[in-house]
Motif scaffolding. Structure first.
Motif, mmCIF file in Angstrom:
data_model
loop_
_atom_site.group_PDB
_atom_site.id
_atom_site.type_symbol
_atom_site.label_atom_id
_atom_site.label_comp_id
_atom_site.label_asym_id
_atom_site.label_seq_id
_atom_site.Cartn_x
_atom_site.Cartn_y
_atom_site.Cartn_z
ATOM 1 N N SER A 78 -10.237 -28.415 -20.326
ATOM 2 C CA SER A 78 -10.175 -27.031 -19.871
ATOM 3 C C SER A 78 -11.556 -26.414 -20.018
ATOM 4 O O SER A 78 -12.162 -26.486 -21.092
ATOM 5 C CB SER A 78 -9.154 -26.245 -20.696
ATOM 6 O OG SER A 78 -9.158 -24.870 -20.343
ATOM 7 N N SER A 79 -12.075 -25.818 -18.932
ATOM 8 C CA SER A 79 -13.418 -25.245 -18.936
ATOM 9 C C SER A 79 -13.347 -23.724 -18.861
ATOM 10 O O SER A 79 -12.468 -23.165 -18.196
ATOM 11 C CB SER A 79 -14.228 -25.779 -17.752
ATOM 12 O OG SER A 79 -14.324 -27.188 -17.820
ATOM 13 N N LEU A 80 -14.289 -23.064 -19.544
ATOM 14 C CA LEU A 80 -14.301 -21.613 -19.626
ATOM 15 C C LEU A 80 -15.685 -21.056 -19.311
ATOM 16 O O LEU A 80 -16.705 -21.703 -19.550
ATOM 17 C CB LEU A 80 -13.891 -21.147 -21.031
ATOM 18 C CG LEU A 80 -12.474 -21.435 -21.500
ATOM 19 C CD1 LEU A 80 -12.337 -21.037 -22.971
ATOM 20 C CD2 LEU A 80 -11.455 -20.692 -20.660
ATOM 21 N N HIS A 81 -15.694 -19.847 -18.772
ATOM 22 C CA HIS A 81 -16.904 -19.066 -18.561
ATOM 23 C C HIS A 81 -16.652 -17.716 -19.217
ATOM 24 O O HIS A 81 -15.632 -17.070 -18.954
ATOM 25 C CB HIS A 81 -17.173 -18.918 -17.064
ATOM 26 C CG HIS A 81 -18.452 -18.206 -16.761
ATOM 27 N ND1 HIS A 81 -18.736 -17.675 -15.518
ATOM 28 C CD2 HIS A 81 -19.537 -17.930 -17.530
ATOM 29 C CE1 HIS A 81 -19.921 -17.108 -15.529
ATOM 30 N NE2 HIS A 81 -20.435 -17.248 -16.752
ATOM 31 N N PHE A 82 -17.539 -17.254 -20.102
ATOM 32 C CA PHE A 82 -17.275 -16.043 -20.868
ATOM 33 C C PHE A 82 -18.550 -15.235 -21.037
ATOM 34 O O PHE A 82 -19.669 -15.724 -20.822
ATOM 35 C CB PHE A 82 -16.698 -16.402 -22.248
ATOM 36 C CG PHE A 82 -17.597 -17.282 -23.075
ATOM 37 C CD1 PHE A 82 -18.531 -16.739 -23.947
ATOM 38 C CD2 PHE A 82 -17.523 -18.668 -22.978
ATOM 39 C CE1 PHE A 82 -19.367 -17.541 -24.697
ATOM 40 C CE2 PHE A 82 -18.360 -19.489 -23.735
ATOM 41 C CZ PHE A 82 -19.279 -18.935 -24.599
ATOM 42 N N GLY A 83 -18.391 -13.987 -21.454
ATOM 43 C CA GLY A 83 -19.539 -13.120 -21.688
ATOM 44 C C GLY A 83 -19.093 -11.718 -22.050
ATOM 45 O O GLY A 83 -17.906 -11.416 -22.115
ATOM 46 N N THR A 84 -20.046 -10.862 -22.273
ATOM 47 C CA THR A 84 -19.758 -9.467 -22.581
ATOM 48 C C THR A 84 -20.934 -8.597 -22.160
ATOM 49 O O THR A 84 -22.092 -9.018 -22.222
ATOM 50 C CB THR A 84 -19.481 -9.270 -24.082
ATOM 51 O OG1 THR A 84 -19.276 -7.884 -24.350
ATOM 52 C CG2 THR A 84 -20.640 -9.760 -24.922
ATOM 53 N N ASP A 85 -20.610 -7.394 -21.688
ATOM 54 C CA ASP A 85 -21.630 -6.428 -21.323
ATOM 55 C C ASP A 85 -21.878 -5.419 -22.437
ATOM 56 O O ASP A 85 -22.692 -4.507 -22.276
ATOM 57 C CB ASP A 85 -21.201 -5.680 -20.055
ATOM 58 C CG ASP A 85 -21.005 -6.622 -18.865
ATOM 59 O OD1 ASP A 85 -21.792 -7.583 -18.758
ATOM 60 O OD2 ASP A 85 -20.069 -6.410 -18.078
ATOM 61 N N GLN A 86 -21.191 -5.592 -23.545
ATOM 62 C CA GLN A 86 -21.319 -4.647 -24.654
ATOM 63 C C GLN A 86 -22.664 -4.831 -25.354
ATOM 64 O O GLN A 86 -23.062 -5.940 -25.704
ATOM 65 C CB GLN A 86 -20.169 -4.856 -25.646
ATOM 66 C CG GLN A 86 -19.940 -3.694 -26.567
ATOM 67 C CD GLN A 86 -18.587 -3.798 -27.273
ATOM 68 O OE1 GLN A 86 -17.757 -4.635 -26.924
ATOM 69 N NE2 GLN A 86 -18.371 -2.944 -28.260
ATOM 70 N N LYS A 87 -23.376 -3.734 -25.587
ATOM 71 C CA LYS A 87 -24.709 -3.793 -26.157
ATOM 72 C C LYS A 87 -24.703 -4.314 -27.594
ATOM 73 O O LYS A 87 -25.689 -4.896 -28.052
ATOM 74 C CB LYS A 87 -25.355 -2.410 -26.104
ATOM 75 C CG LYS A 87 -25.622 -1.903 -24.684
ATOM 76 C CD LYS A 87 -26.294 -0.539 -24.709
ATOM 77 C CE LYS A 87 -26.577 -0.057 -23.295
ATOM 78 N NZ LYS A 87 -27.223 1.287 -23.290
#
Length: 300
Positions: A83-92
């Protein structure tokens, strides 16, 4: 600065469908994975990756919120899955900008090798890279490995993640408490200030001269500091808890014999050592088979 991907691997004796459900169902995943406080699947359209949002509480009312999507999954003919994932956040507030990774479920004869590898881009330029390399990335690797061991114990032994984490954090809180207590009582009233009550208690209890009593207080202080370091360094502290269950009653008796009037003082040796004795009993009871990141393989 070259980054090393985070890699964690552990064998789990369970069925493939149970492991898949525990790791792919948000309500189950957030129970054992300390990296997330909550995971929410977003409405999915046909033929599109599954999008989700996540939240991680970091204390003091603060939380990191981010996004993710399941890039895809693969079921091999040999029973293995990926299972492959792409993740991130725009929170400073977050040091993570964006990353990718995968989970792999390798079916073996007697167990399943469950592993993950992921990497991300840190924020804040060179400063962020240094912070990530020296502290945040090792912490993320440790948290992932600890979570994997909790998952393993949940599926193999049936102990819920919540009860495991209660034991884990209770164990470490008590251990750190004893480390600080021994360090403080060795340094402050004995080695640094040489409190007169410490000297008087040793002098009366062992029938020593003033000079001999002061020397003995120094020796005892050094011993307590060394014992605090032992609490910090040893891996298995169950024997230390057991030793204290014998030590605190002896210290209480010796303190009362040397100065019986101490029993009427506030925070006297009886009540203080009784509290430490009870903490030692609790620590001894919960310290068996504590979840640990050391049970995982951390290098590919």
């Amino acid at each position: 600065m070259k980054r090393k991907p985070i890699y964690v691997e552990i064998p789990i004796q369970t069925e493939m469908d149970k492991l898949w459900e525990a790791t792919q169902t948000p309500e189950l995943h957030e129970q054992w994975d300390r990296r997330f406080s909550s995971i929410t699947y977003l409405p999915k359209k046909d033929n599109e990756p599954q999008h989700f949002s996540y939240k991680t509480n970091i204390g003091f009312g603060l939380a990191i919120e981010g996004w993710g999507r399941s890039v895809g999954s693969y079921h091999g003919k040999d029973g293995s899955r990926t299972s492959s994932l792409h993740f991130g956040t725009d929170q400073k507030l977050s040091i993570i900008r964006e990353g990718k990774g995968f989970w792999k479920y390798q079916q073996n004869q007697d167990d399943i090798t469950f592993l993950t590898q992921y990497d991300y881009q840190p924020k804040f330029g060179i400063l962020g890279q240094w912070i990530d390399t020296l502290s945040f990335r090792p912490l993320m690797g440790w948290g992932t490995a600890l979570s994997f061991d909790v998952l393993k114990r949940w599926l193999e032994k049936g102990e819920t993640p919540f009860s495991q984490y209660v034991r884990f954090f209770s164990y470490w809180t008590i251990s750190i408490c004893f480390m600080v207590i021994w360090l403080y009582h060795g340094l402050i009233p004995k080695l640094i200030y040489m409190h007169q009550d410490e000297v008087a208690m040793v002098q009366e209890g062992l029938s020593l001269s003033l000079k001999q009593a002061m020397m003995m207080v120094n020796i005892i202080g050094i011993g307590e500091v060394i014992f605090s370091v032992v609490w910090l360094l040893v891996r298995k502290r169950r024997r230390l808890f057991g030793l204290q269950m014998i030590l605190f009653p002896l210290l209480t008796v010796s303190a009362v014999i040397s100065n019986p009037t101490a029993l009427i003082h506030p925070f006297n040796p009886l009540t203080f050592n009784l509290a430490l004795f009870i903490l030692s009993v609790i620590g001894f009871m919960i310290s068996k088979d504590i979840p640990t990141a050391r049970n995982c393989i951390r290098k590919r």
